[in-house]
Design a protein around this motif. Structure first.
Motif, mmCIF file in Angstrom:
data_model
loop_
_atom_site.group_PDB
_atom_site.id
_atom_site.type_symbol
_atom_site.label_atom_id
_atom_site.label_comp_id
_atom_site.label_asym_id
_atom_site.label_seq_id
_atom_site.Cartn_x
_atom_site.Cartn_y
_atom_site.Cartn_z
ATOM 1 N N ILE A 226 -3.458 6.799 2.336
ATOM 2 C CA ILE A 226 -3.893 8.162 2.036
ATOM 3 C C ILE A 226 -2.776 9.169 2.281
ATOM 4 N N ASP A 227 -2.077 9.040 3.410
ATOM 5 C CA ASP A 227 -1.063 10.023 3.791
ATOM 6 C C ASP A 227 -0.001 10.160 2.705
ATOM 7 N N GLY A 228 0.107 11.362 2.149
ATOM 8 C CA GLY A 228 1.068 11.600 1.096
ATOM 9 C C GLY A 228 0.659 11.034 -0.248
ATOM 10 N N GLU B 292 -4.645 13.440 -1.402
ATOM 11 C CA GLU B 292 -4.200 14.664 -0.740
ATOM 12 C C GLU B 292 -3.805 15.744 -1.741
ATOM 13 N N LYS B 293 -3.446 15.349 -2.952
ATOM 14 C CA LYS B 293 -3.170 16.340 -3.992
ATOM 15 C C LYS B 293 -4.445 17.102 -4.350
ATOM 16 N N ILE B 294 -5.556 16.389 -4.387
ATOM 17 C CA ILE B 294 -6.852 17.012 -4.668
ATOM 18 C C ILE B 294 -7.253 17.929 -3.508
ATOM 19 N N LEU C 113 -13.273 14.670 0.684
ATOM 20 C CA LEU C 113 -13.142 13.483 1.528
ATOM 21 C C LEU C 113 -12.190 12.514 0.839
ATOM 22 N N ASN C 114 -11.132 12.119 1.522
ATOM 23 C CA ASN C 114 -10.166 11.160 0.984
ATOM 24 C C ASN C 114 -10.420 9.774 1.572
ATOM 25 N N PHE C 115 -10.574 8.782 0.715
ATOM 26 C CA PHE C 115 -10.800 7.404 1.154
ATOM 27 C C PHE C 115 -9.651 6.514 0.677
ATOM 28 N N GLY C 116 -9.105 5.757 1.601
ATOM 29 C CA GLY C 116 -8.023 4.834 1.320
ATOM 30 C C GLY C 116 -7.583 4.226 2.638
ATOM 31 N N ALA C 117 -6.374 3.734 2.683
ATOM 32 C CA ALA C 117 -5.875 3.083 3.898
ATOM 33 C C ALA C 117 -5.250 4.102 4.842
ATOM 34 N N ARG C 118 -5.327 3.801 6.128
ATOM 35 C CA ARG C 118 -4.607 4.596 7.114
ATOM 36 C C ARG C 118 -3.118 4.294 7.043
ATOM 37 N N LYS C 119 -2.335 5.211 7.572
ATOM 38 C CA LYS C 119 -0.893 4.982 7.656
ATOM 39 C C LYS C 119 -0.630 4.091 8.861
ATOM 40 N N VAL D 6 0.794 -1.234 0.000
ATOM 41 C CA VAL D 6 0.000 0.000 0.000
ATOM 42 C C VAL D 6 0.824 1.281 0.000
ATOM 43 N N PHE D 7 2.149 1.166 -0.035
ATOM 44 C CA PHE D 7 2.975 2.358 0.147
ATOM 45 C C PHE D 7 3.580 2.899 -1.150
ATOM 46 N N ASP D 8 3.333 2.228 -2.272
ATOM 47 C CA ASP D 8 3.978 2.665 -3.522
ATOM 48 C C ASP D 8 3.479 4.023 -3.991
ATOM 49 N N ILE D 9 2.187 4.334 -3.784
ATOM 50 C CA ILE D 9 1.651 5.603 -4.289
ATOM 51 C C ILE D 9 2.290 6.804 -3.593
ATOM 52 N N PRO D 10 2.256 6.890 -2.256
ATOM 53 C CA PRO D 10 2.919 8.044 -1.628
ATOM 54 C C PRO D 10 4.423 8.073 -1.866
ATOM 55 N N MET D 11 5.047 6.915 -1.967
ATOM 56 C CA MET D 11 6.491 6.884 -2.181
ATOM 57 C C MET D 11 6.866 7.399 -3.566
#
Length: 590
Positions: free
Chosen positions: A534-536, A540-542, A554-560, A400-405
């Protein structure tokens, strides 16, 4: 005495101390019993099969000679720790079907004092063990520190870094090299040629990389012989300097089926031994088959096209047949994601067309190469990211971390297709363009097809697709979660009468400012859906775009957070990733 009257040896073993009281004959019987239980358990639940069968005797010998937890064992990857768990108070997780899911498939300090670290990625054991040994020395303590590395882990860069430092530690440090002649797939790289030479000469080859680095060296040809292993480990116990014990083991030892197909039995699905595993039909199209078919076709037409795997080919359908068909247009770099990215970047900058395929959990091993070697140089390589999704996986293998990374690295274009046609169009654009490094988040799940060729010009960056135009609420549904966006739209209209706007953003790394600006005229709420943290992340860009406006987001996804084998349904409820829960949140916001 007949076998029917033999008392179970495993029944008598509840801690490592019990192992020390057994005779050689009993230790061999213990190995046989453990092997049977591991085979039954893994065939029932799925899990790492061959690596664990091959390390049983070595694990028994380690616990017979050393004194855990005073002596510290550090497992590499720790996907071969099942025998260790059985000898350290957790055997019920392998002998009692009702407790098969009690323990994680990797070392876990919360389970036992005999586990030092949570470990699931490769090539880390020597580095970790050096740290353990250094702390021991600084505190004036005693005890042995043993790093167990192998099953391909030596091909990773951190293994070399750790060995380099361990060799000059100047105190007790024992590295057990589990040489089973395999990684997940067959080993690749020059390092393994030296291991092969050492095997052929019974450890006496003049060329010995371990000795060259400064280690004492001991070779054990019979790495599945308890007595030979006990003898070897006894010789190095309480050593006052770094030493390597090179043991030649057999991956899948004791199971003819696994020995005949070592790659296929690295990790198995439930029922594999019974030929009842629920594997997709070869005739059933998947994003895996779509990818391999595309690469084979493209490589046949263009000799500059080649694909790279960092030693995990089976995870995305790079079968032996696929690899053989590609020949020189397929490269396995070993378990070395950092090298793979730099390699792909340089090849692309020189006119080749590399396609690097990596699992989401493993791409995080190579942030600096993505940033420096690839994106800073703006090399037009293609990176496919598979399995990116919220899941019930172990904490060590979350995807789940590839998008913010990745989405915040300059120059990179990260794409999120929602169906087969988009995926193929994005893939072909990426391979043929020369302007950007491009990553594509391969769709996860069943194939969705529109039946219509996607003719989008993806060189026009960050242009979102307006799928259905509505009012009041806009749903920006990324990649895997586009189908969830469709369900939310339907549920929202059913519950509130609102006909929401549905948007497919396509791009993870940028936003369509014009489209988002236009939404201000007749929308009150924008929701974002992403199958990741969601974090990063993307949503969050939106949110940042609308920060100085009246638009609610409202942002929906996984918590950090690190989740560990939490059922997916539970995570979806926790994160409000069901359409009914999302609709409730939208209503509350309105």
């Amino acid at each position: 005495m007949s076998n029917t009257t033999l008392e179970s040896v495993l029944d008598k073993v509840n801690s490592p101390d019990d192992v020390k009281n057994l005779s050689i004959n009993e230790l061999n019987r213990l190995a046989d019993e453990m092997r049977e239980h591991i085979m039954t358990k893994v065939n029932t639940t799925g899990g790492h099969f061959g690596p664990n069968l091959g390390i049983i005797e070595a694990t028994i010998a380690l616990h017979y000679v050393f004194n855990s937890p005073k002596d510290k064992f550090v497992f590499d990857v720790s996907h071969q720790c099942y025998p260790h768990k059985m000898l350290t108070g957790r055997k019920e997780g392998f002998t009692n079907p009702e407790k098969y899911h009690t323990f994680t498939g990797y070392t876990a300090p919360e389970e036992s004092e005999h586990d030092l670290f949570k470990v699931g990625h490769t090539s880390t054991s020597v580095s970790l063990a050096v740290g353990v040994a250094k702390a021991r020395d600084l505190k004036g303590e005693s005890g042995n520190v043993i790093a167990l590395i192998g099953d391909g882990s030596l091909s990773g860069g951190e293994a070399y870094e750790g060995l380099n430092n361990a060799a000059v530690l100047g105190s007790n440090m024992i590295v057990v090299v589990n040489d089973n002649e395999m990684s997940i797939a067959p080993n690749q790289g020059g390092y393994y040629k030296n291991l092969e030479e050492l095997r052929k000469t019974n450890g006496k080859a003049e060329c010995n990389l371990f000795k060259a680095m400064g280690f004492d060296y001991l070779y054990v040809e019979e790495g599945n012989n308890v007595e030979a292993l006990i003898s070897a480990f006894s010789k190095v116990k309480d050593s006052t300097h770094p030493v390597v014990v090179h043991i030649h083991t057999e991956k899948g030892h004791g199971c003819d089926t696994a020995l005949a197909n070592k790659e296929g039995f690295h990790w198995i699905l439930p029922g594999t031994l019974d030929e009842k595993a629920e594997t997709p039909s070869e005739q059933c199209e998947s994003y895996t088959s779509i990818t391999t078919d595309y690469i084979l076709g493209k490589a046949k037409k263009d000799p500059k096209v080649f694909t790279i795997s960092p030693a995990t080919p089976g995870a995305y359908g790079y079968t032996e047949d696929f690899r053989n068909k590609l020949g020189k247009q397929y490269v396995d770099v070993g378990i070395a994601e950092e090298h793979a990215v730099a390699f792909a970047s340089a090849a692309a900058s020189c006119g080749a067309k590399p396609i690097l395929h990596v699992l989401s959990s493993f791409i995080q091993r190579t942030y600096d190469q993505l940033s420096q070697d690839l994106c800073l140089n703006n090399s037009p390589a293609t990176i496919l990211i598979s399995w990116g999704a919220i899941s019930g996986a172990d904490a060590t293998h979350l995807q789940v971390f590839d998008i913010p990374m990745m989405s915040n690295i300059p120059n990179l274009v990260y794409l999120a297709p929602t169906n087969k046609e988009e995926y193929l169009a994005m893939l072909d654009w990426s391979v043929e363009q020369n302007s950007y490094p491009v990553a594509i988040r391969v769709p996860f799940g069943d194939v969705v097809s529109t039946g219509v060729e996607d003719k989008t010009d993806y060189s026009v960056l960050n242009k979102f697709k307006m799928i259905e135009k509505g009012s009041d609420v806009a749903i920006v549904a990324l990649g895997n979660f586009f189908s969830l966006g469709q369900k939310v739209k339907q549920a929202l209209e059913s519950v509130t009468g609102i006909k929401a706007t549905l948007i497919n953003p396509c791009y993870i790394t940028g936003i369509d400012e014009k489209m988002l600006e236009d939404l201000k005229s007749n929308h009150k709420v924008v929701i974002t859906l992403e199958d990741g943290v969601i974090d990063g992340g993307f949503g969050e860009k939106i949110t940042r775009f609308y920060g100085n406006s009246d638009m609610k987001v409202l942002n929906f996804g996984a918590r950090k957070e690190f989740t560990d084998r939490v059922p997916l349904e539970e995570l979806y409820e926790r994160y409000h990733l069901r359409e009914d829960l999302i609709v409730q949140d939208i209503k509350a916001c309105l």
